[in-house]
Motif scaffolding. Structure first.
Motif, PDB file in Angstrom:
ATOM      1  N   THR A 162     -19.969   6.404 -10.253  1.00  0.00           N
ATOM      2  CA  THR A 162     -20.125   5.451  -9.018  1.00  0.00           C
ATOM      3  C   THR A 162     -20.393   5.470  -8.104  1.00  0.00           C
ATOM      4  N   ASP A 209      -3.151   0.167  -4.155  1.00  0.00           N
ATOM      5  CA  ASP A 209      -3.109   0.258  -3.014  1.00  0.00           C
ATOM      6  C   ASP A 209      -2.828   1.540  -2.732  1.00  0.00           C
ATOM      7  N   LYS A 254       0.913  -1.408  -0.189  1.00  0.00           N
ATOM      8  CA  LYS A 254      -0.244   0.399   0.477  1.00  0.00           C
ATOM      9  C   LYS A 254       0.734   1.068  -0.008  1.00  0.00           C
ATOM     10  N   LYS A 296      -9.473   5.273  -3.853  1.00  0.00           N
ATOM     11  CA  LYS A 296      -8.610   4.530  -3.813  1.00  0.00           C
ATOM     12  C   LYS A 296      -9.420   2.746  -3.908  1.00  0.00           C
ATOM     13  N   PHE A 297     -10.514   2.604  -3.703  1.00  0.00           N
ATOM     14  CA  PHE A 297     -11.009   1.152  -4.251  1.00  0.00           C
ATOM     15  C   PHE A 297     -10.615   1.173  -5.612  1.00  0.00           C
ATOM     16  N   ALA A 298     -11.054   1.532  -6.521  1.00  0.00           N
ATOM     17  CA  ALA A 298     -11.029   1.635  -7.855  1.00  0.00           C
ATOM     18  C   ALA A 298      -8.753   1.265  -7.946  1.00  0.00           C
ATOM     19  N   GLU A 299      -8.529   1.688  -7.754  1.00  0.00           N
ATOM     20  CA  GLU A 299      -6.774   1.411  -7.135  1.00  0.00           C
ATOM     21  C   GLU A 299      -6.887   0.547  -6.831  1.00  0.00           C
ATOM     22  N   LYS A 300      -6.865   0.187  -5.863  1.00  0.00           N
ATOM     23  CA  LYS A 300      -6.852  -1.432  -4.859  1.00  0.00           C
ATOM     24  C   LYS A 300      -7.111  -2.355  -5.862  1.00  0.00           C
ATOM     25  N   ASP A 301      -8.182  -1.935  -6.654  1.00  0.00           N
ATOM     26  CA  ASP A 301      -8.808  -2.990  -7.508  1.00  0.00           C
ATOM     27  C   ASP A 301      -8.056  -4.167  -8.672  1.00  0.00           C
ATOM     28  N   ALA A 302      -7.228  -2.728  -8.874  1.00  0.00           N
ATOM     29  CA  ALA A 302      -6.349  -3.167 -10.322  1.00  0.00           C
ATOM     30  C   ALA A 302      -4.369  -3.454  -9.599  1.00  0.00           C
ATOM     31  N   GLY A 303      -4.776  -3.108  -7.893  1.00  0.00           N
ATOM     32  CA  GLY A 303      -3.481  -4.662  -7.962  1.00  0.00           C
ATOM     33  C   GLY A 303      -2.763  -2.506  -7.110  1.00  0.00           C
TER      34      GLY A 303
END
Length: 210
Positions: A118, A69, A3, A60-67
């Motif tokens: 979203t 975070d 992260k 943040k959550f979109a970036e986390k989904d893309a690996g």
């Protein structure tokens, strides 16, 4: 997954001395931003933050989904007025501001557009959701300040005026400097959870030769 934490990777940008002003060089950084005017304790500023934070966490959550975070960093804001003495006289009605939250440089306008849609859908389902008009005006911007003076202020925001007056009237002229950009604050403490006398705020002023 590692992260990204800006406070660790860019520690000099989020720390400052309590006494005296440190001189730092600020690189370009990427932010979600929203503009407004008036008292930071007023409804317009509160509404802006109510829209800004869901957008930041959506990114943040979109970036986390893309690996990729990252930790959402402390809130920051730029402050200015047509007459800069409005700050030392606490004439808050004339304060202009840009509230902003830093995001990774890899974040794109296309990602922000998708996140905005979203977030707007989710907020519309809430009885106290963010104003959709404010969600629409949040922008992604690359921002570079360059040469700056900064220090840590401990205590209420209302106690900043004498510190800023000293900066404007003595410190900057003594160094042969003048205003090189808007007054910048980084809020290291959450005022909802921290007593006013314990609030920690970085005060930052971009400068240039006078």
């Amino acid at each position: 997954m590692t992260k990204l934490d800006f406070k660790k990777t860019d520690k000099p940008l989020y720390t400052a001395p309590r006494e005296g002003w440190a001189r730092v060089q600020l690189p370009g950084m990427t932010f979600l931003m929203i503009d407004g005017q008036g008292d930071p304790n007023g409804p317009e500023y509160a509404a802006a933050l109510k829209a800004l934070y869901p957008m930041a966490y959506g990114v943040k959550f979109a970036e986390k989904d893309a690996g990729r975070d990252f930790a959402v960093p402390p809130l920051e804001a730029l402050w200015w007025a047509d007459d800069m003495t409005a700050f030392v006289s606490a004439d808050r009605a004339h304060w202009r501001w840009t509230a902003m939250l830093r995001v990774p440089d890899a974040v794109t306008s296309d990602l922000v557009k998708t996140v905005r849609e979203t977030v707007a859908t989710k907020q519309a389902k809430k009885t106290d959701g963010a104003d959709p008009d404010l969600l629409r005006v949040i922008r992604l911007e690359r921002f570079a300040e360059g040469d700056c003076l900064q220090r840590l202020h401990l205590g209420p925001y209302t106690d900043e005026a004498p510190v800023l007056a000293d900066l404007h009237d003595k410190v900057m002229p003594g160094l042969g400097l003048t205003f090189g950009g808007k007054h910048h604050e980084i809020y290291l403490s959450d005022p909802r959870r921290v007593a006013p006398e314990k609030l920690r705020t970085i005060l930052r002023q971009p400068v240039k030769p006078s």
